[in-house]
Design a protein around this motif. Structure first.
Motif, PDB file in Angstrom:
ATOM      1  N   LYS A   3      45.646  52.019 -26.728  1.00  0.00           N
ATOM      2  CA  LYS A   3      44.416  51.508 -26.124  1.00  0.00           C
ATOM      3  C   LYS A   3      44.693  50.246 -25.318  1.00  0.00           C
ATOM      4  O   LYS A   3      45.539  49.433 -25.683  1.00  0.00           O
ATOM      5  CB  LYS A   3      43.388  51.184 -27.198  1.00  0.00           C
ATOM      6  CG  LYS A   3      42.868  52.405 -27.917  1.00  0.00           C
ATOM      7  CD  LYS A   3      41.755  52.015 -28.853  1.00  0.00           C
ATOM      8  CE  LYS A   3      41.148  53.252 -29.489  1.00  0.00           C
ATOM      9  NZ  LYS A   3      39.976  52.914 -30.291  1.00  0.00           N
ATOM     10  N   ALA A   4      43.939  50.117 -24.217  1.00  0.00           N
ATOM     11  CA  ALA A   4      44.044  48.928 -23.368  1.00  0.00           C
ATOM     12  C   ALA A   4      42.643  48.574 -22.886  1.00  0.00           C
ATOM     13  O   ALA A   4      41.726  49.393 -22.922  1.00  0.00           O
ATOM     14  CB  ALA A   4      44.964  49.195 -22.180  1.00  0.00           C
ATOM     15  N   VAL A   5      42.490  47.337 -22.428  1.00  0.00           N
ATOM     16  CA  VAL A   5      41.197  46.868 -21.934  1.00  0.00           C
ATOM     17  C   VAL A   5      41.417  45.924 -20.757  1.00  0.00           C
ATOM     18  O   VAL A   5      42.433  45.231 -20.678  1.00  0.00           O
ATOM     19  CB  VAL A   5      40.399  46.166 -23.064  1.00  0.00           C
ATOM     20  CG1 VAL A   5      41.105  44.909 -23.551  1.00  0.00           C
ATOM     21  CG2 VAL A   5      38.975  45.884 -22.636  1.00  0.00           C
ATOM     22  N   ALA A   6      40.462  45.936 -19.846  1.00  0.00           N
ATOM     23  CA  ALA A   6      40.466  45.013 -18.709  1.00  0.00           C
ATOM     24  C   ALA A   6      39.063  44.409 -18.624  1.00  0.00           C
ATOM     25  O   ALA A   6      38.085  45.149 -18.615  1.00  0.00           O
ATOM     26  CB  ALA A   6      40.823  45.747 -17.422  1.00  0.00           C
ATOM     27  N   VAL A   7      38.990  43.081 -18.578  1.00  0.00           N
ATOM     28  CA  VAL A   7      37.696  42.396 -18.572  1.00  0.00           C
ATOM     29  C   VAL A   7      37.560  41.576 -17.299  1.00  0.00           C
ATOM     30  O   VAL A   7      38.335  40.649 -17.061  1.00  0.00           O
ATOM     31  CB  VAL A   7      37.542  41.488 -19.816  1.00  0.00           C
ATOM     32  CG1 VAL A   7      36.206  40.761 -19.781  1.00  0.00           C
ATOM     33  CG2 VAL A   7      37.688  42.305 -21.090  1.00  0.00           C
ATOM     34  N   PHE A   8      36.560  41.937 -16.495  1.00  0.00           N
ATOM     35  CA  PHE A   8      36.205  41.156 -15.307  1.00  0.00           C
ATOM     36  C   PHE A   8      35.279  40.054 -15.806  1.00  0.00           C
ATOM     37  O   PHE A   8      34.227  40.337 -16.382  1.00  0.00           O
ATOM     38  CB  PHE A   8      35.472  42.035 -14.282  1.00  0.00           C
ATOM     39  CG  PHE A   8      36.315  43.149 -13.723  1.00  0.00           C
ATOM     40  CD1 PHE A   8      37.076  42.940 -12.582  1.00  0.00           C
ATOM     41  CD2 PHE A   8      36.339  44.389 -14.333  1.00  0.00           C
ATOM     42  CE1 PHE A   8      37.857  43.972 -12.059  1.00  0.00           C
ATOM     43  CE2 PHE A   8      37.101  45.427 -13.823  1.00  0.00           C
ATOM     44  CZ  PHE A   8      37.862  45.213 -12.683  1.00  0.00           C
ATOM     45  N   ASP A   9      35.645  38.768 -15.604  1.00  0.00           N
ATOM     46  CA  ASP A   9      34.900  37.691 -16.270  1.00  0.00           C
ATOM     47  C   ASP A   9      33.816  36.997 -15.444  1.00  0.00           C
ATOM     48  O   ASP A   9      33.213  36.051 -15.913  1.00  0.00           O
ATOM     49  CB  ASP A   9      35.851  36.673 -16.863  1.00  0.00           C
ATOM     50  CG  ASP A   9      36.550  35.818 -15.822  1.00  0.00           C
ATOM     51  OD1 ASP A   9      36.269  35.943 -14.627  1.00  0.00           O
ATOM     52  OD2 ASP A   9      37.396  35.015 -16.234  1.00  0.00           O
ATOM     53  N   GLN A  44      36.831  54.412 -19.407  1.00  0.00           N
ATOM     54  CA  GLN A  44      35.386  54.181 -19.427  1.00  0.00           C
ATOM     55  C   GLN A  44      35.136  52.771 -18.930  1.00  0.00           C
ATOM     56  O   GLN A  44      35.901  51.857 -19.246  1.00  0.00           O
ATOM     57  CB  GLN A  44      34.817  54.279 -20.841  1.00  0.00           C
ATOM     58  CG  GLN A  44      34.725  55.658 -21.393  1.00  0.00           C
ATOM     59  CD  GLN A  44      34.065  55.643 -22.748  1.00  0.00           C
ATOM     60  OE1 GLN A  44      34.652  55.153 -23.705  1.00  0.00           O
ATOM     61  NE2 GLN A  44      32.859  56.179 -22.823  1.00  0.00           N
ATOM     62  N   GLY A  45      34.056  52.590 -18.180  1.00  0.00           N
ATOM     63  CA  GLY A  45      33.778  51.252 -17.707  1.00  0.00           C
ATOM     64  C   GLY A  45      32.351  51.026 -17.288  1.00  0.00           C
ATOM     65  O   GLY A  45      31.601  51.959 -16.988  1.00  0.00           O
ATOM     66  N   SER A  46      32.004  49.756 -17.271  1.00  0.00           N
ATOM     67  CA  SER A  46      30.728  49.288 -16.769  1.00  0.00           C
ATOM     68  C   SER A  46      31.028  47.988 -16.030  1.00  0.00           C
ATOM     69  O   SER A  46      31.518  47.027 -16.631  1.00  0.00           O
ATOM     70  CB  SER A  46      29.755  49.045 -17.926  1.00  0.00           C
ATOM     71  OG  SER A  46      28.548  48.500 -17.439  1.00  0.00           O
ATOM     72  N   ILE A  47      30.778  47.995 -14.737  1.00  0.00           N
ATOM     73  CA  ILE A  47      31.076  46.830 -13.895  1.00  0.00           C
ATOM     74  C   ILE A  47      29.823  46.461 -13.120  1.00  0.00           C
ATOM     75  O   ILE A  47      29.194  47.318 -12.509  1.00  0.00           O
ATOM     76  CB  ILE A  47      32.243  47.129 -12.924  1.00  0.00           C
ATOM     77  CG1 ILE A  47      33.495  47.538 -13.704  1.00  0.00           C
ATOM     78  CG2 ILE A  47      32.527  45.912 -12.039  1.00  0.00           C
ATOM     79  CD1 ILE A  47      34.643  48.004 -12.828  1.00  0.00           C
ATOM     80  N   GLN A  48      29.454  45.186 -13.159  1.00  0.00           N
ATOM     81  CA  GLN A  48      28.272  44.725 -12.439  1.00  0.00           C
ATOM     82  C   GLN A  48      28.628  43.609 -11.462  1.00  0.00           C
ATOM     83  O   GLN A  48      29.725  43.097 -11.473  1.00  0.00           O
ATOM     84  CB  GLN A  48      27.177  44.259 -13.406  1.00  0.00           C
ATOM     85  CG  GLN A  48      27.528  43.068 -14.256  1.00  0.00           C
ATOM     86  CD  GLN A  48      28.219  43.426 -15.558  1.00  0.00           C
ATOM     87  OE1 GLN A  48      28.350  44.594 -15.915  1.00  0.00           O
ATOM     88  NE2 GLN A  48      28.692  42.419 -16.250  1.00  0.00           N
ATOM     89  N   ASN A  91      24.972  51.229  -8.438  1.00  0.00           N
ATOM     90  CA  ASN A  91      23.581  51.560  -8.151  1.00  0.00           C
ATOM     91  C   ASN A  91      22.895  50.437  -7.369  1.00  0.00           C
ATOM     92  O   ASN A  91      23.544  49.445  -6.996  1.00  0.00           O
ATOM     93  CB  ASN A  91      22.826  51.903  -9.443  1.00  0.00           C
ATOM     94  CG  ASN A  91      22.710  50.720 -10.408  1.00  0.00           C
ATOM     95  OD1 ASN A  91      22.867  49.552 -10.041  1.00  0.00           O
ATOM     96  ND2 ASN A  91      22.445  51.034 -11.658  1.00  0.00           N
ATOM     97  N   HIS A  92      21.597  50.551  -7.170  1.00  0.00           N
ATOM     98  CA  HIS A  92      20.857  49.563  -6.376  1.00  0.00           C
ATOM     99  C   HIS A  92      20.841  48.178  -7.019  1.00  0.00           C
ATOM    100  O   HIS A  92      20.561  47.191  -6.356  1.00  0.00           O
ATOM    101  CB  HIS A  92      19.422  50.055  -6.115  1.00  0.00           C
ATOM    102  CG  HIS A  92      18.574  50.132  -7.350  1.00  0.00           C
ATOM    103  ND1 HIS A  92      18.690  51.169  -8.260  1.00  0.00           N
ATOM    104  CD2 HIS A  92      17.628  49.299  -7.816  1.00  0.00           C
ATOM    105  CE1 HIS A  92      17.836  50.967  -9.241  1.00  0.00           C
ATOM    106  NE2 HIS A  92      17.176  49.842  -9.001  1.00  0.00           N
ATOM    107  N   ARG A  93      21.186  48.091  -8.297  1.00  0.00           N
ATOM    108  CA  ARG A  93      21.280  46.795  -8.985  1.00  0.00           C
ATOM    109  C   ARG A  93      22.711  46.257  -8.999  1.00  0.00           C
ATOM    110  O   ARG A  93      22.987  45.224  -9.604  1.00  0.00           O
ATOM    111  CB  ARG A  93      20.753  46.931 -10.405  1.00  0.00           C
ATOM    112  CG  ARG A  93      19.269  47.171 -10.466  1.00  0.00           C
ATOM    113  CD  ARG A  93      18.780  47.020 -11.893  1.00  0.00           C
ATOM    114  NE  ARG A  93      17.349  47.064 -11.918  1.00  0.00           N
ATOM    115  CZ  ARG A  93      16.639  48.030 -12.473  1.00  0.00           C
ATOM    116  NH1 ARG A  93      17.258  49.048 -13.054  1.00  0.00           N
ATOM    117  NH2 ARG A  93      15.330  47.988 -12.472  1.00  0.00           N
ATOM    118  N   GLY A  94      23.639  46.994  -8.385  1.00  0.00           N
ATOM    119  CA  GLY A  94      25.026  46.541  -8.311  1.00  0.00           C
ATOM    120  C   GLY A  94      25.864  46.868  -9.526  1.00  0.00           C
ATOM    121  O   GLY A  94      26.901  46.257  -9.759  1.00  0.00           O
ATOM    122  N   LYS A  95      25.432  47.862 -10.319  1.00  0.00           N
ATOM    123  CA  LYS A  95      26.165  48.221 -11.532  1.00  0.00           C
ATOM    124  C   LYS A  95      26.761  49.618 -11.409  1.00  0.00           C
ATOM    125  O   LYS A  95      26.082  50.558 -11.020  1.00  0.00           O
ATOM    126  CB  LYS A  95      25.237  48.178 -12.741  1.00  0.00           C
ATOM    127  CG  LYS A  95      25.943  48.386 -14.058  1.00  0.00           C
ATOM    128  CD  LYS A  95      24.994  48.114 -15.209  1.00  0.00           C
ATOM    129  CE  LYS A  95      25.739  48.102 -16.525  1.00  0.00           C
ATOM    130  NZ  LYS A  95      24.855  47.713 -17.622  1.00  0.00           N
TER     131      LYS A  95
END
Length: 140
Positions: A3-9, A44-48, A91-95
């Motif tokens: 497992k690995a993770v990347a975090v945009f802060d 898997q990711g969620s970026i805003q 999306n329209h909210r930038g996510k």
């Protein structure tokens, strides 16, 4: 399972206020998981904080984010499709939320661990500048 993770802060280069460092309004998390002896990695990711529309998500050669995406080098070709994990859509909210499987090595010589992960302003192949950046690390 690897497992690995990347975090945009959503703050800066990750180094605090460094002369010449770039800043970003992009935040979020991307996780990578790969079963033993499996070629594909679940991403898997969620970026805003993105502009609405399509953006390239690309693994870069170096995990050096002191100068934002400018110090991450070029695309890391052994990962996915010449470094391009996917074109993600905000999306329209930038996510942007995504869930996919790609050929992304988490071990051996072509591992993406310690490399840069960059969200670009436009989709691939003409992805333009990076708008968000972080380092892919081992997940604890």
């Amino acid at each position: 399972m690897k497992k690995a993770v990347a975090v945009f802060d959503q703050t800066s280069s990750g180094q605090g206020p460094v002369a010449g460092s770039e800043t970003s309004d992009v935040g979020g998390t991307v996780t990578f998981s790969q079963k033993e002896n499996d070629v594909l990695t679940h991403v898997q990711g969620s970026i805003q904080g993105l502009e609405p529309g399509a953006h390239a998500l690309i693994v870069h050669e170096f995990g050096d984010i002191r100068m934002g995406s400018n110090s991450t080098g070029g695309p890391f070709k052994p990962a996915a499709k010449d470094g391009v994990i996917a074109n993600i859509t905000a999306n329209h909210r930038g996510k942007a939320i995504f869930d996919l499987n790609e050929k992304i090595p988490l071990s051996e010589k072509d591992s993406v661990i310690g490399r840069g992960l960059v969200v670009h302003e436009k989709p691939s192949p003409d992805s333009g500048d990076g708008v968000g950046w972080c380092i892919i690390g081992l997940e604890g």
